[in-house]
Design a protein around this motif. Sequence first.
Motif, PDB file in Angstrom:
ATOM      1  N   PHE A   1     -56.628   4.839  18.420  1.00 26.30           N
ATOM      2  CA  PHE A   1     -56.278   3.512  17.907  1.00 26.30           C
ATOM      3  C   PHE A   1     -57.372   2.494  18.242  1.00 26.30           C
ATOM      4  N   LEU A   2     -57.821   2.486  19.491  1.00 28.00           N
ATOM      5  CA  LEU A   2     -58.838   1.521  19.921  1.00 28.00           C
ATOM      6  C   LEU A   2     -60.150   1.716  19.166  1.00 28.00           C
ATOM      7  N   HIS A   3     -60.539   2.961  18.958  1.00 25.66           N
ATOM      8  CA  HIS A   3     -61.778   3.240  18.229  1.00 25.66           C
ATOM      9  C   HIS A   3     -61.683   2.733  16.802  1.00 25.66           C
ATOM     10  N   ALA A   4     -60.547   2.967  16.142  1.00 33.54           N
ATOM     11  CA  ALA A   4     -60.376   2.496  14.769  1.00 33.54           C
ATOM     12  C   ALA A   4     -60.390   0.978  14.701  1.00 33.54           C
ATOM     13  N   LEU A   5     -59.715   0.318  15.628  1.00 29.15           N
ATOM     14  CA  LEU A   5     -59.666  -1.147  15.621  1.00 29.15           C
ATOM     15  C   LEU A   5     -61.055  -1.742  15.805  1.00 29.15           C
ATOM     16  N   ALA A   6     -61.916  -1.047  16.539  1.00 31.01           N
ATOM     17  CA  ALA A   6     -63.250  -1.567  16.817  1.00 31.01           C
ATOM     18  C   ALA A   6     -64.264  -1.252  15.725  1.00 31.01           C
ATOM     19  N   HIS A   7     -64.007  -0.215  14.919  1.00 27.33           N
ATOM     20  CA  HIS A   7     -65.048   0.263  14.008  1.00 27.33           C
ATOM     21  C   HIS A   7     -64.648   0.325  12.534  1.00 27.33           C
ATOM     22  N   GLU A   8     -63.373   0.284  12.208  1.00 31.24           N
ATOM     23  CA  GLU A   8     -62.969   0.357  10.807  1.00 31.24           C
ATOM     24  C   GLU A   8     -63.086  -1.024  10.155  1.00 31.24           C
ATOM     25  N   PRO A   9     -63.771  -1.132   9.016  1.00 35.11           N
ATOM     26  CA  PRO A   9     -63.970  -2.442   8.363  1.00 35.11           C
ATOM     27  C   PRO A   9     -62.674  -3.196   8.093  1.00 35.11           C
ATOM     28  N   ILE A  10     -61.635  -2.491   7.675  1.00 30.25           N
ATOM     29  CA  ILE A  10     -60.357  -3.160   7.395  1.00 30.25           C
ATOM     30  C   ILE A  10     -59.850  -3.875   8.640  1.00 30.25           C
ATOM     31  N   CYS A  11     -59.919  -3.193   9.785  1.00 30.24           N
ATOM     32  CA  CYS A  11     -59.439  -3.775  11.037  1.00 30.24           C
ATOM     33  C   CYS A  11     -60.330  -4.934  11.468  1.00 30.24           C
ATOM     34  N   GLU A  12     -61.632  -4.793  11.273  1.00 32.94           N
ATOM     35  CA  GLU A  12     -62.553  -5.870  11.637  1.00 32.94           C
ATOM     36  C   GLU A  12     -62.299  -7.104  10.784  1.00 32.94           C
ATOM     37  N   GLN A  13     -62.051  -6.914   9.494  1.00 28.47           N
ATOM     38  CA  GLN A  13     -61.792  -8.048   8.602  1.00 28.47           C
ATOM     39  C   GLN A  13     -60.541  -8.818   9.007  1.00 28.47           C
ATOM     40  N   LEU A  14     -59.560  -8.115   9.546  1.00 26.56           N
ATOM     41  CA  LEU A  14     -58.321  -8.755   9.953  1.00 26.56           C
ATOM     42  C   LEU A  14     -58.382  -9.285  11.390  1.00 26.56           C
ATOM     43  N   GLY A  15     -59.539  -9.102  12.042  1.00 30.14           N
ATOM     44  CA  GLY A  15     -59.714  -9.612  13.394  1.00 30.14           C
ATOM     45  C   GLY A  15     -58.864  -8.905  14.428  1.00 30.14           C
ATOM     46  N   MET A  16     -58.639  -7.616  14.241  1.00 28.95           N
ATOM     47  CA  MET A  16     -57.742  -6.867  15.113  1.00 28.95           C
ATOM     48  C   MET A  16     -58.462  -6.361  16.361  1.00 28.95           C
TER      49      MET A  16
ATOM     50  N   ILE B   1     -53.389   5.519  11.711  1.00 31.01           N
ATOM     51  CA  ILE B   1     -52.860   6.778  12.236  1.00 31.01           C
ATOM     52  C   ILE B   1     -53.781   7.316  13.323  1.00 31.01           C
ATOM     53  N   SER B   2     -53.182   7.820  14.387  1.00 33.92           N
ATOM     54  CA  SER B   2     -53.873   8.701  15.321  1.00 33.92           C
ATOM     55  C   SER B   2     -53.223  10.072  15.195  1.00 33.92           C
ATOM     56  N   ASN B   3     -53.985  11.033  14.729  1.00 34.39           N
ATOM     57  CA  ASN B   3     -53.455  12.391  14.615  1.00 34.39           C
ATOM     58  C   ASN B   3     -53.558  13.037  15.994  1.00 34.39           C
ATOM     59  N   CYS B   4     -52.457  13.085  16.689  1.00 37.07           N
ATOM     60  CA  CYS B   4     -52.393  13.260  18.140  1.00 37.07           C
ATOM     61  C   CYS B   4     -53.181  14.465  18.674  1.00 37.07           C
ATOM     62  N   PRO B   5     -54.018  14.239  19.702  1.00 34.64           N
ATOM     63  CA  PRO B   5     -54.768  15.328  20.331  1.00 34.64           C
ATOM     64  C   PRO B   5     -54.070  15.915  21.559  1.00 34.64           C
ATOM     65  N   GLN B   6     -52.796  15.581  21.761  1.00 30.81           N
ATOM     66  CA  GLN B   6     -52.084  15.923  22.998  1.00 30.81           C
ATOM     67  C   GLN B   6     -52.080  17.428  23.270  1.00 30.81           C
ATOM     68  N   LEU B   7     -52.501  17.804  24.475  1.00 27.79           N
ATOM     69  CA  LEU B   7     -52.528  19.212  24.885  1.00 27.79           C
ATOM     70  C   LEU B   7     -51.594  19.488  26.052  1.00 27.79           C
ATOM     71  N   ASN B   8     -50.885  18.451  26.523  1.00 30.32           N
ATOM     72  CA  ASN B   8     -50.140  18.584  27.765  1.00 30.32           C
ATOM     73  C   ASN B   8     -48.635  18.704  27.600  1.00 30.32           C
ATOM     74  N   ASN B   9     -48.108  18.433  26.405  1.00 31.15           N
ATOM     75  CA  ASN B   9     -46.672  18.619  26.192  1.00 31.15           C
ATOM     76  C   ASN B   9     -46.457  19.305  24.850  1.00 31.15           C
ATOM     77  N   PRO B  10     -45.266  19.799  24.595  1.00 30.08           N
ATOM     78  CA  PRO B  10     -45.054  20.651  23.413  1.00 30.08           C
ATOM     79  C   PRO B  10     -44.889  19.906  22.096  1.00 30.08           C
ATOM     80  N   CYS B  11     -45.222  18.601  22.056  1.00 30.98           N
ATOM     81  CA  CYS B  11     -45.004  17.833  20.828  1.00 30.98           C
ATOM     82  C   CYS B  11     -45.744  18.424  19.637  1.00 30.98           C
ATOM     83  N   ASN B  12     -46.880  19.075  19.870  1.00 34.47           N
ATOM     84  CA  ASN B  12     -47.579  19.759  18.787  1.00 34.47           C
ATOM     85  C   ASN B  12     -47.909  21.201  19.174  1.00 34.47           C
ATOM     86  N   ALA B  13     -46.991  21.806  19.935  1.00 38.56           N
ATOM     87  CA  ALA B  13     -47.104  23.213  20.327  1.00 38.56           C
ATOM     88  C   ALA B  13     -48.383  23.493  21.114  1.00 38.56           C
TER      89      ALA B  13
END
Length: 221
Positions: A132-147, A195-207
């Motif tokens: 989320f933080l990376h997108a807010l800092a680098h995506e033009p749409i987010c930059e235009q909205l001052g996010m 969207i953040s397509n979750c990278p979680q490796l520590n719980n079974p939310c994405n097996a």
Amino acid sequence: MNVQNVTKSKIDSAPAVVDEICPAGEAWVKVVKKGQLFRIVDLEGNQAVDTLFYNACDALERYSATDTIRRQNKLYLTTGSKLYSNLGNVMLTIVADTCGRHDTVGGACAAESNTVRYGLEKFPMHSCRDSFLHALAHEPICEQLGMSKRDIPSNINFFMNVPVTEHGRLMFSDGVSAPGKYVEMKAEMDVVVLISNCPQLNNPCNAYNPTPIQLLVWDMA
């Protein structure tokens, strides 16, 4: 566990104006216009898709888990659920859902929460908050909205299974999705989808195996 309101889409034969793949662990940002249909596809099953929505004209209006839960008196999202903003407006409506249940309370994984739950050695691992933080800092749409990072509210976890116990505790359990399951929404206003397509490796939310998702958008005449 009660999975409810499994409903198939009626537009599979129509050509999509957006058809993209988001790899596991990556962010995806797009504007979906009022009246368009937006679909998230769990390509390999049991993936968790952390998602935020913002008014495309004013990012101070954004998805509100509190309003969405309170107005419908339901913790989980499925066909017919409306996604409300912090100003009380309907942002999107779920019109088709072949999974049947999506989480509103589990939140996004972060370095801090990974450390508390799983140990100090997990702090450097990539997280949804990082995406989320990376997108807010680098995506033009987010930059235009001052996010910025202050614009990260509580998110939806599409396809993620987070049961709530009788004592009010959250459990991160095996997913209830499967390859090809999808959730489809109609935009009730112009929205920015983050969207953040979750990278979680520590719980079974994405097996314990993060996988890609497909994002599609249709124009509706």
